[in-house]
Design an enzyme around this catalytic site. Structure first.
Site: not given
Length: 499
Positions: A146, A214, A217, A472
């Site tokens: 588009g 990025i 990671e 806990h």
């Protein structure tokens, strides 16, 4: 004279009514069917709008001619990356299991191609779900590229090359962003995160350039799967913009798991050799790898939209300029998500899209709101934050800041023997007692931080944290048991200047 004034008034009213009654093919046409685009389309349709949306054909690796419904997050971003993070985590879990009584008597092999196929199956499943969501909302989906050709007109170039134009009362740009490569000699030999998620062969030797989430990671992922990984970044620590104390811990964790860190170092050249890709660093060192990943940033995906030709203002990076309601300088054209380069996170794009739908079609003008947006870095173990870092709090302070920290060895690690501490941190404005920042690096950080984000969004005070009963035993309970101030940072008024 009175008669003429009446007639003129009637003519003006008729003209206005005719303008309002202009026929459009759609009330809204969305370019880009990623997270933000799909959300905006669906929610606008739910408000009664007639909606069309276009997206490039599906492919795991994007280009100017391929993409897919679901966008970067679903197809080549958050989702497939998290799948690989899960896959990489199991290697360490198997090691940790030994002290819990689990004996692995046979050699354990990792099969990259099996994980890759499962990842692809999942993103295809999600791609189809997104298509169904659009169909169920009566949104018309067009497959093709588009572009905007007028304030109320879009053109879609279909797969066969034919072009069809549609008119719309409103046009929304939701085309996201695209990974970029620095112009280093031999850069064509490197890959981006798109290709990294779809490699046919697992890289036994990987070089990663970049210090952002990025880069960190993928360094964690590949190292967790057994690769030798070298991470190069320009700053002293990775993850610029995050809390410095957390950055230092992430760096220690990366090194502790075997990632080779090269701070304040860049790459100057890549060359193809028989042994692999030879890389020369800015310090003159040579390295050889099977894969070189450039994780050096992303840019708004707006170049082919024809926006400037129709008068839409862009900034120097190519991002669409918008107001608080995500509207451009052309009243009928709007934009959300990474294409606007505000906060480039999927949940933020979803929030912006929801606000847009409420504003344009819901009769409820809604500004996008960016305070206390939580985020996570899915390294191993992960980092998660919300609100201000310590450095940001000091910079913005109008009074003293209190810092509370808790560093500890998680219960699981005391048995497994893994030497990896969890760190949790709260930043408090002393005068109001409000918690203005929180961060955590350790297992389940993202899951825990989502709840903390709700508390900060509601304006919780440190006293309210302290009065909350913890669960806990859990790491999460540390957020409500930090009683002692680690350090107080006195406010220093900025010097006045006449300049």
């Amino acid at each position: 004279m009175a008669r003429k004034m009446l007639v003129d008034g009637e003519i003006d009213k008729v003209a206005a009514d005719e303008a309002n009654a202009t026929h459009y093919d759609f009330d809204l046409f969305v370019i880009g069917a990623g997270s933000g685009g799909v959300r905006a389309a669906r929610f606008s349709a739910n408000h009664g709008a007639k909606v069309g949306i276009c997206e490039l054909p599906f492919h795991p690796i994007s280009s100017e001619e391929i993409g897919g419904v679901g966008g970067t997050c679903v197809i080549r971003g958050c989702v497939p990356k998290k799948i690989l993070v899960y896959g990489a985590t199991y290697g360490g879990e198997l090691e940790d299991a030994k002290n819990y009584g689990w004996e692995i008597n046979e050699k354990v092999d990792f099969t990259w191609k099996k994980l890759l196929q499962k990842k692809t199956d999942e993103i295809l499943r999600l791609n189809n779900i997104y298509k169904r969501l659009l169909a169920n909302a009566a949104v018309k989906l067009y497959e093709g590229e588009g572009r905007v050709v007028g304030p109320n007109e879009v053109e879609v170039r279909q797969i066969d090359g034919t072009k069809i134009s549609y008119t719309a009362k409103h046009i929304l740009i939701a085309t996201g962003s695209r990974a970029q490569k620095p112009n280093i000699p031999g850069h064509e030999l490197a890959i981006t995160s798109d290709e990294a998620l779809s490699l046919e062969e697992f890289p036994k030797r990987a070089i990663v350039l970049g210090g952002g989430y990025i880069a960190v990671e993928f360094a964690s992922i590949w190292r967790g799967m057994g690769a030798t990984v070298d991470l190069f970044f320009r700053k002293e620590l990775p993850l610029r913009g995050f809390d410095d104390e957390m950055r230092a811990l992430v760096a220690r964790n990366l090194e502790g798991r075997g990632v080779n860190l090269h701070p304040q170092t860049s790459l100057t050249q890549l060359t193809k050799t028989d042994q692999g890709i030879k890389v020369i660093s800015s310090h003159g060192e040579e390295f050889v790898a099977d894969v070189v990943l450039f994780a050096t940033g992303r840019s708004p995906n707006t170049k082919r939209l024809n926006l400037e030709a129709v008068g839409v203002e862009l900034d120097q990076a190519g991002a669409v300029k918008v107001d608080e309601y995500s509207r451009t300088n052309i009243p009928s054209i709007w934009a959300v998500g990474d294409a606007t380069n505000r906060i480039n996170l999927t949940p933020v794009a979803l929030m912006e899209a929801t606000c847009f739908a409420n504003t344009a079609f819901g009769g409820k003008p809604t500004k996008a709101e960016y305070s206390n947006v939580a985020c996570a870095v899915f390294c191993i173990p992960p980092l998660a934050v919300v609100g201000l870092s310590e450095e940001e709090a000091v910079e913005q302070a109008t009074g003293d800041i209190l810092v509370f920290t808790s560093g500890f060895n998680p219960m699981k690690n005391t048995i497994s023997g893994r030497q990896e501490k969890t760190l949790m941190k709260l930043i408090v404005d002393e005068k109001s007692d409000k918690v203005i920042g929180a961060s955590m690096c350790g297992p389940d950080a993202a899951e825990i931080m989502q709840g903390i984000a709700i508390a900060l969004k509601c304006g919780a005070t440190k006293a309210q944290f302290d009065s909350t009963v913890g669960i806990h035993p859990s790491s999460a309970e540390e957020f409500v048991t930090m009683r002692s101030v680690t350090r107080r940072i006195a406010h220093k008024p900025k010097p006045k200047t006449n300049l």
